[in-house]
Structures are given as C-alpha cells and as structure tokens.
Design an enzyme around this catalytic site. Structure first.
Site, PDB file in Angstrom:
ATOM      1  N   LYS A 183      -2.115   1.383  -1.697  1.00 27.50           N
ATOM      2  CA  LYS A 183      -1.910   1.058  -0.823  1.00 27.50           C
ATOM      3  C   LYS A 183      -1.363   1.302   1.007  1.00 27.50           C
ATOM      4  O   LYS A 183      -1.005   2.682   1.242  1.00 27.50           O
ATOM      5  CB  LYS A 183       0.079   0.025  -0.903  1.00 27.50           C
ATOM      6  CG  LYS A 183       1.403   1.081  -0.734  1.00 27.50           C
ATOM      7  CD  LYS A 183       2.176   0.336  -1.283  1.00 27.50           C
ATOM      8  CE  LYS A 183       3.651   2.042  -1.182  1.00 27.50           C
ATOM      9  NZ  LYS A 183       4.633   0.934  -1.891  1.00 27.50           N
TER      10      LYS A 183
ATOM     11  N   TYR B 274       5.173  14.146  32.228  1.00 26.82           N
ATOM     12  CA  TYR B 274       5.446  12.966  32.222  1.00 26.82           C
ATOM     13  C   TYR B 274       6.781  13.304  32.370  1.00 26.82           C
ATOM     14  O   TYR B 274       7.376  14.027  31.557  1.00 26.82           O
ATOM     15  CB  TYR B 274       5.480  11.202  31.458  1.00 26.82           C
ATOM     16  CG  TYR B 274       3.938  11.088  31.783  1.00 26.82           C
ATOM     17  CD1 TYR B 274       3.963  10.572  32.859  1.00 26.82           C
ATOM     18  CD2 TYR B 274       3.591  10.993  30.209  1.00 26.82           C
ATOM     19  CE1 TYR B 274       3.155   9.586  33.011  1.00 26.82           C
ATOM     20  CE2 TYR B 274       2.200  10.284  30.704  1.00 26.82           C
ATOM     21  CZ  TYR B 274       1.834   9.786  31.895  1.00 26.82           C
ATOM     22  OH  TYR B 274       0.531   8.510  32.034  1.00 26.82           O
TER      23      TYR B 274
END
Length: 822
Positions: free
Chosen positions: A489, A717
């Site tokens: 999965k 940043y």
C-alpha cells in the site's frame, strides 16, 4: 524404492538449471533440485517435466513416499538421487573443468573481486577468447554455473569466488582449479562467519593450493603472513608476485601520484621501471587497476600496450537497473556487458516484469564469446523466441550479417549505435518493457539516455536484492508453512508498488495487501495475478473488486450488508471475490468488536455464498515491550472470535495477526499467515534485529552550486542561516516538495557528501536545500546521500519526531525511482 545414485552424474544436457523460473531450453537442460532454508526445488519437478525437462537431480533427504510416487509416474525422465544437489553440481562441473588446459584465474578478496574480474576481462580480450563469471556469480552455486560455460575455444578463464563461512572454499577449488591466483584485499565483509580475520584469509587461500603463481598486495600484512605460514607449505612450488609500497618489501613497488584530473601509477622492481596514467583517483579503483596491470605485465604484455588498453577503462556498473522511460515505457539498463550467460540472466529479469505486456530487447554484437558466429546468433535468436520477445533491435556489424537467424514479430538491425539513434522511430516504442544490453565499445549509455524519462536529479534507488533478503529473513522467522502477505500500500511505502509487487510475485509471496481498490487495479493492470487484499473497500469500488478479483476487508455491519446487497444484484456467485473479516481486538480503528460477533455469525450462516478467505486482527503495540500483556489479551480475543467464525462457516480459514514487529517479538502467534510491511523495506520496527536487515532505499541528489561566503552573511529564506565564520555553502537539488522535511533545516539535518556529514544551513526551500561544506572538497555535480546506509531513515525520523513510515511515504512523486539488482 528408488535407490540413491553412487556413480558420477553424466548428462548430455547443455544447460544446468537450479531455478525453475529461468528455464529456456527444456529439452537440453538438467534440473538440480536444491532444498534450502526457504525454497525447495523438489516442488517444481512436475512443472518442469510438463515444460519438457527430462533430467533431474534430487536429494535423498527429500525422497519421501509422496515424491517417489510422483516421479515414478514420469517414466521417460532420468532421475539421479544424491545426498546433496549442490555438492553433486560442484563435482559434475569439476569433472567438466578437467577437460581444459588453459590459464584459469581465480580471484578472492573482501572487496574488488568483481571489478577486477570485469576489468581483466576487458583488458585481456584483445588477443584472447575470455570467459568470466557473469556479474558477481561467486557463490557455492554461482561458481559452478559460471565454470560450466567453459568451451574449447576459450583461451583464458577468469572466475571469482566468495565465501561466508569456513570450509566453503574447499568445494570451489576443484570447480575453478585455478592456475593463477589473485587476492584483491582483506576487510570486514563476512567477518561474523569466521573465528578471526586470519581464519578468513586461510579459508580464502584454500583456492590457491595448486596455483602456479599468486598476485597480491603485500601492504596487507595479514595476507602476506598467511601466504608464507599456511599456503606455501602446501604449495611449495608457488611463485608469488607481490606489489605494494616501498616499505612493504614487495616484488613490485608502487607509488600513486594523484593530479587534478588524473593519477600516475609508477612501478619499480620485478618488471623494471614503468609508469601508467589513469583517470581514476579513488584508492579502491587504483588498487583494483594495479592488480590488473601486474597481471598483464606477468602475462608478457608491454607497458605501452597496457597503457593503451587501460585508458579506455570506465567504472563498472555492477547493477541491473529498472527505470521509467519515455512513452510510458520501462527500461532495464544492463549495458555493462553482454556475454551469453549475462544475457540469459537479464532476459530472466525481463520476463519477471509485469508492468507492460510488450517486450523489446536492444542488443549489440556479442564479443569474445568463443563460439562461431552462426552458432552463437542462432542460439541467441532461439532464446529470444523462447522468451516471447515482441521486438528485437540488433546493433553491430556481426548482428547485421547474422540477421537471417532471427524470426521475431518485429525486428530491426543497425550497423552502429549512432545510426540507430539518428534514424530509429522512437515514437514506435510505447508501453514497452525495454532491455538494453551491449558491449562497452557500442556506448549503449547513449541509448539509455535517449530513452530515459527526463526528471530532475533527485532519485530514490531501490535495491531489489536487499528487498529479497529482507523478505527471506522474515520468511525464515515466520517458519515453514506460514504464508506471507506483503504490504504494498501507499506506493509500496514510497518504493514503487508495481515494481515491488512484480518482485514479490516472482518470489511467490502468498498475498499482497493494498489500502484502496485503485491500488489493486493498477497492480492487476500491470500483470500481478496473486491474491490481493484491499483494506479500505467501499460500495463505490465494488465493481472494480469483482472485475479485477480483488478481495475486500469486511470490517463492519454496514459494509457487510452493502456487500451482500451488491452480491445479490450481481447474481454471479462463482465470480464473487473472497473476503477478509477484520476483528477489532483492541486497536479500535476498523473491525468487528466482540458484541458484533453474534450478528456476524448469524449473517454468515444466512448467506453461505459469502466466501471467507481469512479472519485477522492487528496488534496495537507489537513493537513495544510495555504492551506485551495487552498483546497477549488481543491474541486471546482474536483466537476466540476466529474459532466461532470457523465453526459457523464449516471450513478452515487463514488466520493472521502479526505485522513486521509481531513476527520478531511474538513468533508463537504467527498462526497461518503474517503481514509483512515496514520490515520488508529495511526497517526493523522493534529495533532488536535491525542488523539482520539490509537497506532497501537510498535517496540521493546532486550539488547544484557551491558558494564561498564571508562571516556575517546569511543563507536562505528569513535570513535564518547566519554565518559566524567564512564558509563554503553547497546548494543541493532537493526540498520539501520532494519529501525533505522542513524540520531538518537550520542544522537539525545532515547529508552525506564525499564521505562527510554536512549540516543543513537556513530553512529548507520547496526545491532546494543549502548545506555547509566548509573544509570539504565538494564540486558541482557531486553526489549527495539524503538517506541510505550512511544516514539512516530511522535517524531522519528521530530528528523530525516522526516514524520511518512517514519518511518513506512522504517522498514526492517527482522523485525518480530506480530499481536495481547487483
């Protein structure tokens, strides 16, 4: 009663088969049934017989009444009953080896065996017909399979031999029977199989008890001592050719002089004074290359000739890689050699893949095979037809001459790679599996580059051999007769569900588990045929479940009623998928609680056409000892509930409770099946046996740019990365959009560049990250390891206060997955 065979195996078979899945020429093959810890070849006798195999070697320990009755019915087949199929295989090939009187090189060592073997094969090819082990075929089975391919046309043989415990080499010595030995080095590999490092060296030296000469590096003092103490007394006429530093006292003194873009290798001593130039700069490559140079000098080659040969050497890719290609194709890149045995191995891998139905092979001329071209290409054409190849592209002048032997649905021939790249209609390759395999002079890396899907430089490499190792580790833990459900999965925990599922199907797992129906549909559309359980089935997906025979988890009254209603509407009881009943024993996520079991039993009795495959539950704290008492309580609840359901059904069902952690910590609860999840991908959830697993995923990127900044500058940043000293900062091509968590910024995370841990600096950007590489030799384009063996997934999970599952499943879809086998 069939009596054991005491005489030697004398077979007219041309091909030896030890893996039933690798069958190509049944009427010319003999199958050695090998019973190992996890696989038993005796199970496939009937299957191979019906495919045309008529010669079998079986083990007396497996010859019970059932097997004897089965093989007595196969009256036209030849059976040899032996004590050990592996030992008989080795003795059979040893008898074959005695037919040849040529130089045979045996290579041992902790590292570099395969590289030295590959380089020697290339370097000696001019003037010699060379046979060598394919890839790293150096095991108890791999060695005899390699030596079996010796032919009278060969003039030089080069085989590597590896061992992991004592006494293994004595079985390989008569199989290889080397006349020349080469000991590459000694290290820690397989140390745990021996009492000491000296014992490991002694065991490796058993291969050289009858060689005429032995090449080794004298700087490895332990090797030098054991040769004198152990080998020389049993091989008194041995001639050693040692090389090493000036201090070692070696026959040939070697000095490496690295320059900016090359290295000079200066030799003084037995072969006079000579100097060679190479583009290699790393210590391992220089050592491997020097072994090759010493060998060539010993064989009489002149230094000028050797220099001309080594200048064309390139790093050897020992991996077969599966990559996404253009036009929804998959590429199997195995372009580093193209001997016949290597081609057969690559074709075997191609036929395992189920992602696409159309199969294409691009192959160059087969060089230095030792066979007549007509015989060689007639055999090659027959193999391609046996493997049901849809399209063949042959490249090379000899391929052009022999094209009449090929008879495939579509085929094209080109005299060289450049003309192919210039004129081939690449748009005609759509939804294909493409195997690319060519000799080095044909530069097939250009073809790989042309066909490979273009994405950015961050890639997740998936080691299929490691995944297989982990599967077998848990198989052994689960025990004989216990089924395996492998969880694929969430894109196989981020690793690539289709590719992983194909491998698991090839290794005969019993079930696959997915979260949603569309995951199961994708697997079915990619050729996966084994049973698939869907954990989160909903009425909207019932059509898909029936159409693709996907088996839903039924976990509540509501979903059961909807399933019954839908089944009534379909009115096709024979096509109804099996279902899996989930019991809630304490997880409190999904499943029938104890109070609902009465209703469930009544419903199952009322609707007998609801066919139940399994009943299961989930241990909520299997990986933590503090929850042991609750895990025991869960088991008791589950056992009671499952027994009631089986009583109502009137037939046994598969019962399963354990996940990866449970397999390790609660072997007494393994029942009929276990569910293997995160452990398959290399993370041992309990932490108790992590050393037993192998790393499957390796996330890597590249350095995009390097800047040299002054103290006081800031990086990234918000100016979060402040420099308190002059620094070198590398920008790497990965960010949080690729799954590199923002919490790893500002020094919390580290990456691995050129053997060094480099801390992040500043905030993680969407597509980029900056790291401090001050004092480290780093250039643009250098490889950067985000996680792998050097920096583990578990370490990243700890630093981001999460679990390895989240790290794996969070890797972005734009990150290219490359699957490889060593």
């Amino acid at each position: 009663m069939i009596e054991p065979t005491t005489a030697a195996i004398k077979s007219s078979a041309k091909y030896i088969l030890t893996d039933s899945r690798q069958l190509s020429f049944p009427d010319q093959s003999i199958f050695f049934c090998i019973k190992g810890e996890r696989h038993d070849g005796h199970q496939f006798i009937s299957e191979l017989y019906h495919k045309g195999v008529r010669e079998f070697v079986i083990e007396s320990g497996s010859l019970d009444e059932n097997l004897e009755n089965r093989i007595l019915k196969l009256s036209d087949a030849q059976f040899w009953v032996v004590t050990s199929s592996i030992r008989t295989l080795q003795m059979t090939v040893a008898m074959h080896r005695r037919n040849f009187n040529i130089d045979v090189v045996g290579i041992v060592g902790s590292n570099g065996k395969t590289i030295v073997k590959e380089w020697l094969s290339q370097l000696m090819a001019p003037g010699e017909q060379v046979i060598a082990s394919p890839k790293s075929y150096n095991s108890q089975i791999g060695v005899p399979l390699s030596v079996w391919n010796m032919k009278q046309s060969h003039t030089l043989a080069i085989f590597e031999a590896g061992i992991s415990k004592a006494h293994e080499m004595e079985y390989l010595q008569p199989v290889i029977a080397p006349t020349i030995g080469l000991f590459t080095n000694i290290g820690s590999a397989h140390d745990d199989g021996f009492r000491s490092r000296k014992q490991k060296i002694t065991e490796k030296l058993r291969l050289f008890t009858k060689v005429k000469k032995l090449i080794y590096r004298k700087d490895y003092q332990e090797i030098d001592e054991e040769i004198e103490l152990i080998l020389r007394p049993v091989n008194p006429f041995l001639r050693t050719i040692s090389w090493g530093s000036a201090l070692s006292g070696a026959d040939v003194q070697v000095v490496f002089s690295p320059q900016k873009d090359k290295t000079f290798i200066a030799l003084t001593g037995q072969f006079g004074i000579c100097r060679f130039e190479t583009a290699f700069r790393d210590e391992a490559s220089l050592e491997n290359l020097t072994h090759c140079i010493i060998f060539m000098l010993e064989q009489g080659l002149q230094p000028l000739d050797i220099q001309q040969r080594i200048q064309f050497l390139r790093p050897v890719s020992m991996r077969l890689e599966l990559k996404e290609g253009i036009n929804r194709c998959y590429i199997i890149d195995d372009a580093y050699n193209n001997d016949m045995q290597g081609i057969a191995m690559a074709l075997g891998f191609l036929t395992q893949q189920e992602q696409r139905n159309e199969k294409t092979v691009i192959l160059s001329d087969i060089l230095h095979s030792g066979q007549l071209p007509a015989d060689l290409y007639q055999t090659m054409a027959q193999i391609l037809k046996e493997k049901n190849i849809d399209r063949f592209i042959g490249i090379g002048p000899e391929m052009m001459k022999q094209q009449t032997y090929f008879d495939l649905p579509r085929q094209d021939f080109y005299p060289d790679t450049d003309l192919f790249l210039k004129s081939f209609p690449f748009g005609s390759l759509t939804d294909n599996l493409i195997l690319i395999k060519g000799a080095r002079p044909f530069s097939f890396e250009k073809i790989v580059h042309r066909l490979q899907q273009k994405v950015h430089d961050t890639v997740l490499e998936i080691n299929l051999d490691a995944l297989t190792h982990n599967l077998n580790y848990y198989r052994n833990k689960a025990g004989k007769g216990v089924r395996i459900m492998a969880m694929v999965k969430a894109f196989a925990y981020g690793s690539g569900s289709t590719e992983v599922a194909s491998l698991l199907q090839y290794h005969r797992v019993d079930y696959l588990g997915v979260a949603y129906a569309d995951e199961g549909v994708a697997l079915r559309q990619s050729g996966i045929t084994i049973p698939i359980m869907v954990l989160n089935a909903s009425p909207a997906t019932f059509d898909m479940l029936w159409e693709y025979n996907l088996e839903p988890e039924i976990y509540s009254e509501k979903i059961m009623q909807e399933w019954i209603h839908y089944a009534g509407m379909r009115n096709e009881p024979t096509l109804m998928p099996l279902v899996h009943l989930k019991l809630d024993t304490g997880m409190h996520r999904l499943g029938f609680v104890a109070e609902e079991l009465g209703w469930l039993e009544t419903t199952l009795a009322e609707y007998p056409y609801i066919r139940v495959a399994s009943v299961f539950s989930h241990l909520v704290g299997a990986d933590e000892g503090e929850h042991n008492a609750f895990s025991i309580q869960q088991y008791d609840r589950f056992k009671a509930g499952a027994e009631k359901i089986e009583a109502i059904l009137g037939y046994p069902v598969i019962k399963h409770l354990l996940n990866s952690a449970g397999i390790v910590r609660f072997p007494e609860y393994r029942l009929d099946m276990v569910r293997l999840g995160i452990g398959l991908y290399g993370v041992e959830a309990t932490g108790q046996e992590q050393s037993q697993l192998q790393t499957v995923g390796r996330l890597k990127t590249v350095v995009s740019q390097v800047k040299h900044l002054l103290a006081g500058e800031t990086v990234g940043y918000g100016r979060k990365g402040r420099l308190d000293k002059n620094a070198s900062i590398a920008t790497i091509a990965i960010g949080y959009a690729d799954g590199y968590n923002r919490q790893l910024g500002n020094g919390n995370g580290q990456v691995w560049i050129n053997g060094h841990r480099c801390p992040t600096i500043g905030n993680i950007c969407m597509d980029m990250t900056m790291v401090d590489v001050t004092g480290i030799p780093v250039e643009e384009g250098n490889e950067v390891i985000i996680f792998g063996k050097e920096i583990t997934i578990s370490e990243l999970a700890q630093k981001t206060q999460t679990i390895p599952y989240e790290i794996l499943t969070g890797i972005g879809s734009r990150v290219k997955r490359i699957f490889y086998k060593e």
